[in-house]
Design a protein around this motif. Structure first.
Motif, PDB file in Angstrom:
ATOM      1  N   TYR A  31      -6.964   0.497  -8.485  1.00 51.72           N
ATOM      2  CA  TYR A  31      -8.229   0.378  -7.772  1.00 51.72           C
ATOM      3  C   TYR A  31      -8.088   0.722  -6.298  1.00 51.72           C
ATOM      4  O   TYR A  31      -8.995   1.309  -5.698  1.00 51.72           O
ATOM      5  CB  TYR A  31      -8.788  -1.047  -7.911  1.00 51.72           C
ATOM      6  N   MET A  32      -6.955   0.363  -5.706  1.00 47.86           N
ATOM      7  CA  MET A  32      -6.829   0.460  -4.251  1.00 47.86           C
ATOM      8  C   MET A  32      -6.310   1.799  -3.766  1.00 47.86           C
ATOM      9  O   MET A  32      -6.509   2.141  -2.602  1.00 47.86           O
ATOM     10  CB  MET A  32      -5.883  -0.639  -3.762  1.00 47.86           C
ATOM     11  N   GLU A  33      -5.618   2.509  -4.610  1.00 47.11           N
ATOM     12  CA  GLU A  33      -4.958   3.720  -4.115  1.00 47.11           C
ATOM     13  C   GLU A  33      -5.637   5.007  -4.547  1.00 47.11           C
ATOM     14  O   GLU A  33      -5.063   6.091  -4.436  1.00 47.11           O
ATOM     15  CB  GLU A  33      -3.478   3.720  -4.548  1.00 47.11           C
ATOM     16  N   PHE A  66      -4.060  -3.474  -9.434  1.00 45.52           N
ATOM     17  CA  PHE A  66      -4.300  -3.400  -7.992  1.00 45.52           C
ATOM     18  C   PHE A  66      -4.174  -1.964  -7.500  1.00 45.52           C
ATOM     19  O   PHE A  66      -5.049  -1.452  -6.793  1.00 45.52           O
ATOM     20  CB  PHE A  66      -3.282  -4.301  -7.278  1.00 45.52           C
ATOM     21  N   ARG A 114      -7.892   6.513  -3.072  1.00 53.64           N
ATOM     22  CA  ARG A 114      -8.060   7.348  -1.875  1.00 53.64           C
ATOM     23  C   ARG A 114      -6.857   8.216  -1.589  1.00 53.64           C
ATOM     24  O   ARG A 114      -6.961   9.232  -0.915  1.00 53.64           O
ATOM     25  CB  ARG A 114      -8.232   6.467  -0.627  1.00 53.64           C
ATOM     26  N   GLY A 146       0.821  -1.203   0.000  1.00 54.50           N
ATOM     27  CA  GLY A 146       0.000   0.000   0.000  1.00 54.50           C
ATOM     28  C   GLY A 146       0.857   1.256   0.000  1.00 54.50           C
ATOM     29  O   GLY A 146       1.916   1.308   0.628  1.00 54.50           O
TER      30      GLY A 146
END
Lengths: 196, 196
Positions: free
Chosen positions: A109-111, A106, A113, A28
């Motif tokens: 989509y995940m970062e 990945f 924010r 992350g």
DNA sequence: GTCTATAGATCGATAGAC
DNA sequence: GTCTATCGATCTATAGAC
């Protein structure tokens, strides 16, 4: 003319991108430090700032590169055939492209924010363009009565969510080949948008 | 008997969970500090450690609570009817449950990376139990020849991915009501698993 | 372009008073 | 149970030598 000792601009830049991509996907964005990236690249932390003004720009560049490559790869496809055939090509393209770039997908989509508002807007617009490509196919099929969906926008989001979900479980060398996965998903998508 | 001044165990505990849930969903586990949680709860950072041994346990408790509530809510449903009817109930249940808990769902999917290996395994097992509930329905339907899917495991993952994707775009008060969303997705899922 | 060194801030977690 | 205070570590980013 000999290069300054310790100067490796041509290889350090790409290495930073590759290492950051892998580490961001693994741990992350917020959990990865610039020092950690530098260590795995093989330079000191300060040297990273010759290639990116800050950590945020590094994340944004990775995501934007991914989204523009996704769009240009899709647009380079020579789409042929009726709506059904074009939908099949989309399903195959999406699975193939995304399975070949698991880390990029990945992060994209995940970062979201962790993007600044301006950067977020830019990425979301690119994603909207990609979704629009699929929706145009679905709309054409509905107009030709070869598809029947209650709502083309939701069908678009539903199909993309289903297809992108492949990345969460597919492992190369597992039970199914990539071609088998494409066949299985095409079967489900084909029926999902078909008339009763 | 009067309580010690400044002692609010009965309300501080739930408040910590609620604040942490919201902040983790909004900014991500790694990006949220214990001080930030404490500030929004209205206590000092040190007081948090009366309720959780560490930050990791706080995340894990949120995720585990969500997964066990998901499972028990599903199991409390009195499932009736044939495979087709049970699938319809699953679709409605999944959309309803997940739309009512957007922060919990977001965390349960996005913060898996930030769990310690042991905690990760435990959450993944609960997720597997939930997936298994859907796969049993699909298998029953295939046996009765009311469904036809190339692979029940992949169909399970595909349906769940499609349904959970609702959380990324649905906004209360938007174009569609929750009931309309359920109808639209049921239409797509129903056809996706139907025989040709 | 890379290095060393560091400013300046923030982190998770703990100790001890009340 | 909550507070104040703090330890020790870590962070992003920058300055200046080479």
């Amino acid at each position: 003319m000999a290069r300054t000792q310790g100067s490796h601009s041509d290889i350090t830049g790409p290495r930073i991108n590759a290492v950051a991509l892998r580490l961001f996907a693994q741990h992350g964005y917020a959990a990865v430090s610039m020092r950690q990236i530098a260590r795995e690249v093989g330079v000191q932390a300060g040297a990273l700032y010759n290639y990116t003004p800050d950590k945020q720009s590094l994340l944004f560049r990775l995501m934007k590169t991914h989204m523009t490559e996704l769009l240009s790869a899709w647009r380079e496809l020579d789409l042929s055939g009726d709506a059904r055939e074009r939908l099949k090509q989309f399903v195959q393209f999406h699975i193939r492209f995304h399975l070949n770039r698991p880390d990029e997908v990945f992060i994209a989509y995940m970062e979201l924010r962790n993007l600044t508002p301006g950067n977020f807007t830019e990425i979301e617009q690119l994603r909207g363009e990609y979704e629009n490509a699929l929706e145009m196919i679905l709309k054409a099929g509905v107009d030709e009565s070869v598809f029947a969906v209650p709502d083309t926008k939701i069908a678009t989001l539903g199909v993309i969510a289903m297809l992108t979900g492949v990345n969460t479980w597919y492992r190369s060398g597992g039970r199914l080949s990539q071609a088998e996965v494409e066949t299985i998903y095409w079967d489900m998508v084909r029926k999902a948008v078909a008339p009763d």
